[in-house]
Every structure is written in structure tokens, then in C-alpha cells.
Design an enzyme around this catalytic site. Structure first.
Site, PDB file in Angstrom:
ATOM      1  N   GLU A  10      -3.557 -10.173   4.119  1.00  0.00           N
ATOM      2  CA  GLU A  10      -4.584  -9.810   5.097  1.00  0.00           C
ATOM      3  C   GLU A  10      -5.672 -10.867   5.212  1.00  0.00           C
ATOM      4  O   GLU A  10      -6.192 -11.125   6.304  1.00  0.00           O
ATOM      5  CB  GLU A  10      -5.209  -8.449   4.725  1.00  0.00           C
ATOM      6  CG  GLU A  10      -4.318  -7.242   5.005  1.00  0.00           C
ATOM      7  CD  GLU A  10      -3.326  -6.950   3.905  1.00  0.00           C
ATOM      8  OE1 GLU A  10      -2.628  -5.938   3.998  1.00  0.00           O
ATOM      9  OE2 GLU A  10      -3.243  -7.759   2.935  1.00  0.00           O
ATOM     10  N   GLU A  59       0.834  -1.206   0.000  1.00  0.00           N
ATOM     11  CA  GLU A  59       0.000   0.000   0.000  1.00  0.00           C
ATOM     12  C   GLU A  59       0.866   1.252   0.000  1.00  0.00           C
ATOM     13  O   GLU A  59       0.576   2.226  -0.705  1.00  0.00           O
ATOM     14  CB  GLU A  59      -0.925  -0.018   1.217  1.00  0.00           C
ATOM     15  CG  GLU A  59      -1.987  -1.099   1.134  1.00  0.00           C
ATOM     16  CD  GLU A  59      -2.870  -1.156   2.367  1.00  0.00           C
ATOM     17  OE1 GLU A  59      -4.083  -0.946   2.234  1.00  0.00           O
ATOM     18  OE2 GLU A  59      -2.333  -1.403   3.468  1.00  0.00           O
TER      19      GLU A  59
END
Length: 262
Positions: free
Chosen positions: A135, A115
Site C-alpha cells: 500500500e 488482511e
């Protein structure tokens, strides 16, 4: 005195910003985000371009899971009022600030590390890099802007595959899926990123600002609105430096364009 979590160095017009938790694979926690914010804002003032990299054998392994566990178990007191996510704030200062950022990637570029990397405008990796979004296997969801930046870079189906399967992308796959634009041999990503940054620094500050701020916004607009905003920006008053650059080209003083070498 403890080592800084973020290193900062100015080389000419280029700021070098390094993640400095190598023993934790440069995992991101709140103190690191605070220091990153300060470094990014400093670069906005001092530099024309910035390079983001990681110390040690990895760029960034993502969220510090120890901190995430402390939050999940109530050991970290939440803010009394809702505030903007601190990652969103800082990563936007990178992505939509006044100067371009080039990311030099190696080793783990996963979760929050990916990210952060996709907040940069150009990304270079070396042969040791791998990209992932674990995740889904941790029972959590992306929270550092990945649903916007990563999805727009690689597309929904690729991001779903990475999250559902925990799939890791190689440097070649990262190039294919638009995670990176350049791949180098091991250990050479930072040098290549500096080379690109110095080339970008030769552009005018105003042009660089338009490229990194106007283009992504037009991408979010309708066809007609995009053309309208393009016209507004093209018609803006230009500084004297632009006139001289155009004159140099017309008079044959500018370096001619050359086809890329194979």
C-alpha cells in the site's frame, strides 16, 4: 452464466470456501466481498470449521486496484451515509464468528489478501507463498483490518518495515514472524488445512467458540479483567458431551497425548 467469484463446498463438517478470480489473482472487489459474506454466513450454519483458499496460482493479490481507481476518480458513487467498511464486516464474521477458520495460502498473499488471511484463526502456507503490504508504494493505506490483525500478529516494527519498504516475506520469514503456523511443500497447503480443520472439528462446538472469541478479547483486557473473564467462562455450565469426554479420559478410554515427531 458467469463463474461464481466464491466457490463453496461442504465436506462433512468442514466448509471449503474458495476465492475464484484466478485471472485477477483473486483480487478483492465489492462483488467478491458480497459473495464471500454469503458463503461465510452459510458456513456458520452448516459447518463446524471452515477452510479459506484461493483458486489458481495465488491466494489473493489484495485490493482490486481498478475498483480503487474508479473510487478515487469519482466514477463510483459513494454512499450517502457513512457505513461500516464492508471488508471489516465480513472479515469480522470470519474472525469472531461461531466457527474456526483455517486459511490455506499460496502464491501472492499481499495487501488485502494478507488482511483476509489474518482474519483466519490458523494459517498454512506452501513454499510458493509470499507476504507483503504494498500500500505504501501505491499511495494508499491498509483498509481491511490490517492495522489491527496484521500488527497484532507480526508486531508494529515488522508491519512498518513491510509497508515502508514494500518488503516481501518468504514462507520461512512468514513462519518466523507469526504470519503462518505451518509451512508445506508447494501444492500441499490446502490438504494440510483440511487436515487441521478436521482435527479442530473433533473439539466441541462450544470450546471452539470460546477459543476464537474469548481469547482475542482477553488479549485486549487488563490482567485482572482477563482473569475474571477466564473464570466466568471456565465456570459456565457444560453440555453432557463434555462430561462424557472427561469420563473417557479418567477411565483410560481416551487416546493418550503423544509428543510431536521431529
Amino acid at each position: 452464466m458467469s463463474e461464481p467469484l466464491i466457490t463453496y463446498e461442504l465436506e462433512g463438517n468442514v466448509a471449503l470456501i474458495g476465492l475464484n478470480r484466478p485471472d485477477k489473482r483473486n483480487a478483492i472487489n465489492d462483488p467478491l466481498v458480497d459473495e464471500l459474506r454469503a458463503a461465510v454466513l452459510r458456513a456458520h450454519e452448516e459447518a463446524n470449521v471452515a477452510v479459506l483458499f484461493g483458486h489458481g496460482s495465488n491466494f489473493c493479490a489484495g485490493l482490486d486496484l481498478a475498483e480503487a481507481l474508479a473510487r478515487a476518480t469519482g466514477k463510483v458513487q459513494p454512499s450517502r451515509k457513512r457505513r461500516r467498511h464492508n471488508w471489516h464486516e465480513v472479515f469480522d464474521q470470519i474472525a469472531r464468528g461461531p466457527i474456526p477458520f483455517v486459511a490455506a495460502l499460496h502464491g501472492a498473499v499481499v495487501g488485502g489478501g494478507l488482511e483476509l488471511a489474518t482474519a483466519a484463526h490458523l494459517r498454512v502456507c506452501d513454499d510458493t507463498a509470499f507476504f507483503g503490504l504494498p500500500e505504501g508504494q501505491r499511495g494508499i493505506f491498509v483498509g481491511g483490518g490490517g492495522t489491527v490483525r496484521i500488527q497484532r500478529a507480526v508486531g508494529t516494527t515488522v508491519m512498518m518495515d513491510m509497508m515502508l519498504m514494500g518488503r516481501l516475506l518468504s514462507p520461512a520469514e512468514g513462519l518466523q514472524e507469526h504470519v503462518v503456523r505451518y509451512v508445506t511443500p508447494a501444492g500441499e497447503a490446502l490438504a494440510k488445512a483440511k487436515e487441521l480443520a478436521n482435527r479442530i472439528a473433533q473439539n466441541t462446538i462450544e470450546t471452539n467458540w470460546k477459543i476464537i472469541n474469548v481469547l482475542p478479547r482477553i488479549n485486549d483486557m487488563s490482567h485482572d479483567d482477563g482473569l475474571f473473564v477466564e473464570q466466568l467462562n471456565s465456570a459456565m455450565a457444560r453440555p453432557p458431551e463434555v462430561e462424557q469426554r472427561l469420563r473417557d479420559f479418567v477411565e483410560g478410554k481416551a487416546k493418550p497425548l503423544q509428543a510431536p515427531k521431529e
